[in-house]
Design a protein around this motif. Structure first.
Motif, PDB file in Angstrom:
ATOM      1  N   THR A   1       0.832  -1.201   0.000  1.00 44.47           N
ATOM      2  CA  THR A   1       0.000   0.000   0.000  1.00 44.47           C
ATOM      3  C   THR A   1       0.866   1.249   0.000  1.00 44.47           C
ATOM      4  OG1 THR A   1      -1.732  -1.182   1.204  1.00 44.47           O
ATOM      5  CG2 THR A   1      -1.857   1.214   1.192  1.00 44.47           C
ATOM      6  N   ARG A   2       1.953   1.234   0.741  1.00 39.60           N
ATOM      7  CA  ARG A   2       2.869   2.388   0.753  1.00 39.60           C
ATOM      8  C   ARG A   2       3.439   2.632  -0.638  1.00 39.60           C
ATOM      9  NH1 ARG A   2       5.812   2.654   6.659  1.00 39.60           N
ATOM     10  NH2 ARG A   2       4.191   1.519   7.808  1.00 39.60           N
ATOM     11  N   LEU A   3       3.787   1.545  -1.310  1.00 36.56           N
ATOM     12  CA  LEU A   3       4.321   1.689  -2.663  1.00 36.56           C
ATOM     13  C   LEU A   3       3.257   2.234  -3.607  1.00 36.56           C
ATOM     14  CD1 LEU A   3       6.782   1.263  -4.454  1.00 36.56           C
ATOM     15  CD2 LEU A   3       6.001  -1.079  -4.871  1.00 36.56           C
ATOM     16  N   LYS A   4       2.022   1.764  -3.457  1.00 37.19           N
ATOM     17  CA  LYS A   4       0.926   2.271  -4.289  1.00 37.19           C
ATOM     18  C   LYS A   4       0.706   3.755  -4.058  1.00 37.19           C
ATOM     19  CE  LYS A   4      -4.022   1.701  -5.195  1.00 37.19           C
ATOM     20  NZ  LYS A   4      -5.258   0.925  -4.918  1.00 37.19           N
ATOM     21  N   VAL A   5       0.757   4.180  -2.806  1.00 37.16           N
ATOM     22  CA  VAL A   5       0.586   5.597  -2.489  1.00 37.16           C
ATOM     23  C   VAL A   5       1.719   6.421  -3.104  1.00 37.16           C
ATOM     24  CG1 VAL A   5       0.615   7.274  -0.612  1.00 37.16           C
ATOM     25  CG2 VAL A   5      -0.723   5.180  -0.386  1.00 37.16           C
TER      26      VAL A   5
ATOM     27  N   LEU B   1      -3.962  12.818  -0.018  1.00 41.08           N
ATOM     28  CA  LEU B   1      -5.208  12.227   0.467  1.00 41.08           C
ATOM     29  C   LEU B   1      -5.444  10.879  -0.205  1.00 41.08           C
ATOM     30  CD1 LEU B   1      -7.552  15.351   0.603  1.00 41.08           C
ATOM     31  CD2 LEU B   1      -5.974  14.470   2.336  1.00 41.08           C
ATOM     32  N   LEU B   2      -6.179  10.004   0.482  1.00 39.95           N
ATOM     33  CA  LEU B   2      -6.383   8.635   0.014  1.00 39.95           C
ATOM     34  C   LEU B   2      -7.872   8.325  -0.100  1.00 39.95           C
ATOM     35  CD1 LEU B   2      -3.786   6.982   2.436  1.00 39.95           C
ATOM     36  CD2 LEU B   2      -3.383   7.797   0.111  1.00 39.95           C
ATOM     37  N   ASP B   3      -8.251   7.726  -1.237  1.00 36.66           N
ATOM     38  CA  ASP B   3      -9.641   7.321  -1.386  1.00 36.66           C
ATOM     39  C   ASP B   3      -9.842   5.937  -0.786  1.00 36.66           C
ATOM     40  OD1 ASP B   3      -8.680   5.475  -3.209  1.00 36.66           O
ATOM     41  OD2 ASP B   3      -9.539   6.436  -4.972  1.00 36.66           O
ATOM     42  N   SER B   4     -10.995   5.350  -1.000  1.00 35.48           N
ATOM     43  CA  SER B   4     -11.316   4.072  -0.365  1.00 35.48           C
ATOM     44  C   SER B   4     -10.398   2.943  -0.825  1.00 35.48           C
ATOM     45  CB  SER B   4     -12.773   3.706  -0.647  1.00 35.48           C
ATOM     46  OG  SER B   4     -12.999   3.637  -2.048  1.00 35.48           O
ATOM     47  N   GLU B   5      -9.793   3.093  -2.010  1.00 31.94           N
ATOM     48  CA  GLU B   5      -8.882   2.076  -2.540  1.00 31.94           C
ATOM     49  C   GLU B   5      -7.422   2.446  -2.310  1.00 31.94           C
ATOM     50  OE1 GLU B   5     -10.031  -0.749  -3.756  1.00 31.94           O
ATOM     51  OE2 GLU B   5     -12.075  -0.055  -3.361  1.00 31.94           O
ATOM     52  N   PHE B   6      -7.174   3.442  -1.474  1.00 32.15           N
ATOM     53  CA  PHE B   6      -5.828   3.943  -1.179  1.00 32.15           C
ATOM     54  C   PHE B   6      -5.136   4.520  -2.415  1.00 32.15           C
ATOM     55  CE2 PHE B   6      -6.493   1.167   2.458  1.00 32.15           C
ATOM     56  CZ  PHE B   6      -6.010   1.959   3.499  1.00 32.15           C
TER      57      PHE B   6
ATOM     58  N   VAL C   1       9.222  12.473   1.429  1.00 31.11           N
ATOM     59  CA  VAL C   1       8.058  11.618   1.703  1.00 31.11           C
ATOM     60  C   VAL C   1       8.420  10.144   1.518  1.00 31.11           C
ATOM     61  CG1 VAL C   1       5.725  11.019   0.938  1.00 31.11           C
ATOM     62  CG2 VAL C   1       6.374  13.419   1.189  1.00 31.11           C
ATOM     63  N   LEU C   2       9.281   9.832   0.555  1.00 30.77           N
ATOM     64  CA  LEU C   2       9.742   8.453   0.404  1.00 30.77           C
ATOM     65  C   LEU C   2      10.430   7.982   1.685  1.00 30.77           C
ATOM     66  CD1 LEU C   2      11.232   8.159  -3.215  1.00 30.77           C
ATOM     67  CD2 LEU C   2       9.045   7.289  -2.363  1.00 30.77           C
ATOM     68  N   LEU C   3      11.232   8.842   2.278  1.00 31.36           N
ATOM     69  CA  LEU C   3      11.905   8.486   3.529  1.00 31.36           C
ATOM     70  C   LEU C   3      10.894   8.290   4.655  1.00 31.36           C
ATOM     71  CD1 LEU C   3      14.997  10.885   3.413  1.00 31.36           C
ATOM     72  CD2 LEU C   3      14.946   8.432   2.940  1.00 31.36           C
ATOM     73  N   GLU C   4       9.841   9.087   4.672  1.00 36.48           N
ATOM     74  CA  GLU C   4       8.794   8.915   5.680  1.00 36.48           C
ATOM     75  C   GLU C   4       8.087   7.575   5.505  1.00 36.48           C
ATOM     76  OE1 GLU C   4       7.303  13.324   6.956  1.00 36.48           O
ATOM     77  OE2 GLU C   4       6.505  12.537   5.075  1.00 36.48           O
ATOM     78  N   LEU C   5       7.861   7.165   4.260  1.00 42.56           N
ATOM     79  CA  LEU C   5       7.218   5.882   3.994  1.00 42.56           C
ATOM     80  C   LEU C   5       8.107   4.722   4.432  1.00 42.56           C
ATOM     81  CD1 LEU C   5       5.730   6.648   0.469  1.00 42.56           C
ATOM     82  CD2 LEU C   5       4.411   6.109   2.518  1.00 42.56           C
ATOM     83  N   LEU C   6       9.421   4.879   4.278  1.00 42.57           N
ATOM     84  CA  LEU C   6      10.348   3.831   4.688  1.00 42.57           C
ATOM     85  C   LEU C   6      10.459   3.721   6.206  1.00 42.57           C
ATOM     86  CD1 LEU C   6      13.309   4.412   2.183  1.00 42.57           C
ATOM     87  CD2 LEU C   6      11.774   2.438   2.212  1.00 42.57           C
TER      88      LEU C   6
ATOM     89  N   GLU D   1       7.217   2.030 -10.493  1.00 40.12           N
ATOM     90  CA  GLU D   1       6.313   1.025 -11.058  1.00 40.12           C
ATOM     91  C   GLU D   1       7.018  -0.308 -11.280  1.00 40.12           C
ATOM     92  OE1 GLU D   1       2.828   3.401 -13.444  1.00 40.12           O
ATOM     93  OE2 GLU D   1       4.718   3.038 -14.521  1.00 40.12           O
ATOM     94  N   ARG D   2       8.327  -0.284 -11.458  1.00 45.83           N
ATOM     95  CA  ARG D   2       9.076  -1.530 -11.645  1.00 45.83           C
ATOM     96  C   ARG D   2       9.159  -2.354 -10.353  1.00 45.83           C
ATOM     97  NH1 ARG D   2      12.770   1.711 -14.951  1.00 45.83           N
ATOM     98  NH2 ARG D   2      14.138   1.918 -13.135  1.00 45.83           N
ATOM     99  N   LEU D   3       8.813  -1.735  -9.218  1.00 47.51           N
ATOM    100  CA  LEU D   3       8.961  -2.408  -7.930  1.00 47.51           C
ATOM    101  C   LEU D   3       7.692  -3.122  -7.469  1.00 47.51           C
ATOM    102  CD1 LEU D   3      10.898   0.440  -6.059  1.00 47.51           C
ATOM    103  CD2 LEU D   3      11.818  -1.414  -7.452  1.00 47.51           C
TER     104      LEU D   3
END
Length: 447
Positions: free
Chosen positions: A213-217, A246-251, A305-310, A392-394
């Motif tokens: 989900t983090r990667l999708k966001v 912001l995130l919708d119901s499908e993230f 933000v990538l660092l925050e996700l990690l 997207e490659r990940l």
């Protein structure tokens, strides 16, 4: 304007004054205004009065924009097309609401419908009924009301109307309409049921975001920035951060809050010179120092933000030592740098809430991308289109750290438990003997 307010998240009630650690932008250094436009502040520093830019000239023609609202997707006649061309925007597909209508849909801005509060003002949930406007489907909405005494004003409100009225993309939050009545300024958006990325990463009440989900966001947010940068006249978002995703119901991630957005440089210009505005910890260093704004400024913020996700940690946090007065502020970009080179060191700063359920190859690639995005030299940062392609490659990687021996099998005790090795490495990274990272944001709006 000259004092810095450290805030906890967006809770303005917890503000307290702290010394200003950022170097002010001098008019003489940026050469962004003439001597007659300079303003001498109380501290003796010369600062620039906001210039009357091309965007500023558009503000006087808001009445023309109003004539383009409450209409179907196609303009009603050629005059609307002509007005849109003069304004440099596409047909405005927005609805103009009255204050009474918005009071009704939010139950008179009831506290029971309060979604949140920020620098702009309060945000309430509402519901628009069928038939309220032709072409407007019944749906839940988010109504943002400008706080007249707050940090933002009519200019930021109008920037939202212009940018989100012009652009439509699946990764930009949809602006449905606005209210401009007397001193009241309100905006009506589609409702985003999952809230902000900030809430999911840093609020105790939120469940852990899985790695996928983090990667999708990250991919969705990157596509939103890439869309803005790739527009016919590029747009610099300028305030990219977790709370504005912001995130919708499908993230699915959607960018919100375009109050600080700026049109990018045109022709042979390499940058836009403007007042330094944004949020500490996310703002690119060259922009803070010179006021020169480019699309690579957004790329830097994305890297943060990538660092925050990690890590599951904020862009800036306070560090408290053994002494009550031994406090310092740690920037996530600087603190994580020594750990991003290898998978084993990266493990030490990964969000413990993931408990090893993350792709080793994926996190290593994201860490490398974050290093590139937060490079001190803007020319070394990739474009957002390249970032999207790399992310997207990940997708679909299954090499979980917990299953290949790169994560301790014993459960982590406590939400912020750190291994002894991690504590030792933190000490070596300059956080001080016995220092413990506190889960308190040190981010604040730039003046």
């Amino acid at each position: 304007m000259h004092a810095l307010h450290w805030t906890k998240g967006k809770d303005r009630g917890s503000e307290r004054r702290m010394p200003r650690p950022w170097r002010p932008v001098l008019a003489s250094a940026t050469k962004c205004c003439s001597s007659e436009d300079a303003v001498v502040a109380g501290d003796g520093l010369t600062r620039c009065r906001p210039a009357r830019s091309e965007f500023s000239r558009r503000l006087a023609s808001f009445r023309r924009l109003s004539s383009m609202t409450n209409s179907p997707a196609t303009p009603r006649d050629g005059k609307d097309d002509e007005a849109a061309g003069e304004m440099g925007v596409g047909p405005m597909q927005l609805h103009s609401f009255s204050l009474n209508e918005l009071r009704s849909v939010t139950h008179d801005f009831s506290s029971g419908y309060l979604l949140g509060e920020g620098g702009f003002g309060t945000v309430h949930k509402g519901f628009v009924d069928a038939g309220m406007r032709p072409g407007l489907e019944p749906q839940p909405v988010a109504v943002k009301q400008l706080d007249i005494a707050g940090h933002q004003g009519h200019r930021e409100w109008l920037a939202e109307v212009i940018f989100l009225g012009q652009f439509r993309d699946q990764h930009l939050v949809k602006l449905l309409g606005y209210c401009c009545e007397d001193e009241e300024r309100l905006l009506v958006y589609e409702f985003m049921p999952r809230g902000s990325l900030e809430n999911h990463l840093f609020k105790r009440i939120s469940a852990t975001l899985p790695w996928g989900t983090r990667l999708k966001v990250a991919i969705g947010a990157a596509k939103g920035l890439a869309f803005l940068h790739g527009a016919k006249q590029p747009v610099i978002y300028r305030d990219f951060k977790a709370s504005n995703i912001l995130l919708d119901s499908e993230f699915t991630a959607k960018l919100s809050d375009f109050g600080l957005a700026k049109m990018g440089p045109e022709g042979e210009d390499t940058h836009v010179t403007t007042r330094v505005m944004g949020t500490h910890g996310y703002a690119a260093p060259e922009y803070v120092q010179t006021g020169h704004l480019t699309m690579k400024s957004d790329v830097y913020s994305f890297g943060v933000v990538l660092l925050e996700l990690l890590t599951g940690r904020r862009a800036m946090e306070h560090v408290r030592g053994r002494s009550a007065h031994a406090e310092q502020t740690i920037k996530l970009v600087e603190w994580t740098r020594p750990y991003l080179a290898s998978s084993r060191r990266l493990r030490c700063i990964m969000d413990p809430k993931l408990a090893g359920h993350y792709s080793v190859k994926g996190t290593r690639a994201v860490a490398h991308l974050a290093v590139q995005c937060t490079s001190a030299q803007p020319r070394d940062r990739p474009s957002m289109a390249a970032v999207v392609e790399a992310l997207e490659r990940l997708e679909g990687l299954k090499d979980m750290a917990v299953s290949i021996g790169l994560w301790p099998t014993a459960p982590v005790a406590g939400r912020n438990a750190l291994s002894a090795k991690f504590r030792a490495e933190m000490k070596g990274a300059g956080t001080g003997n016995g220092a413990v990272l506190r889960r308190r944001s040190a981010s604040a709006k730039l003046p």
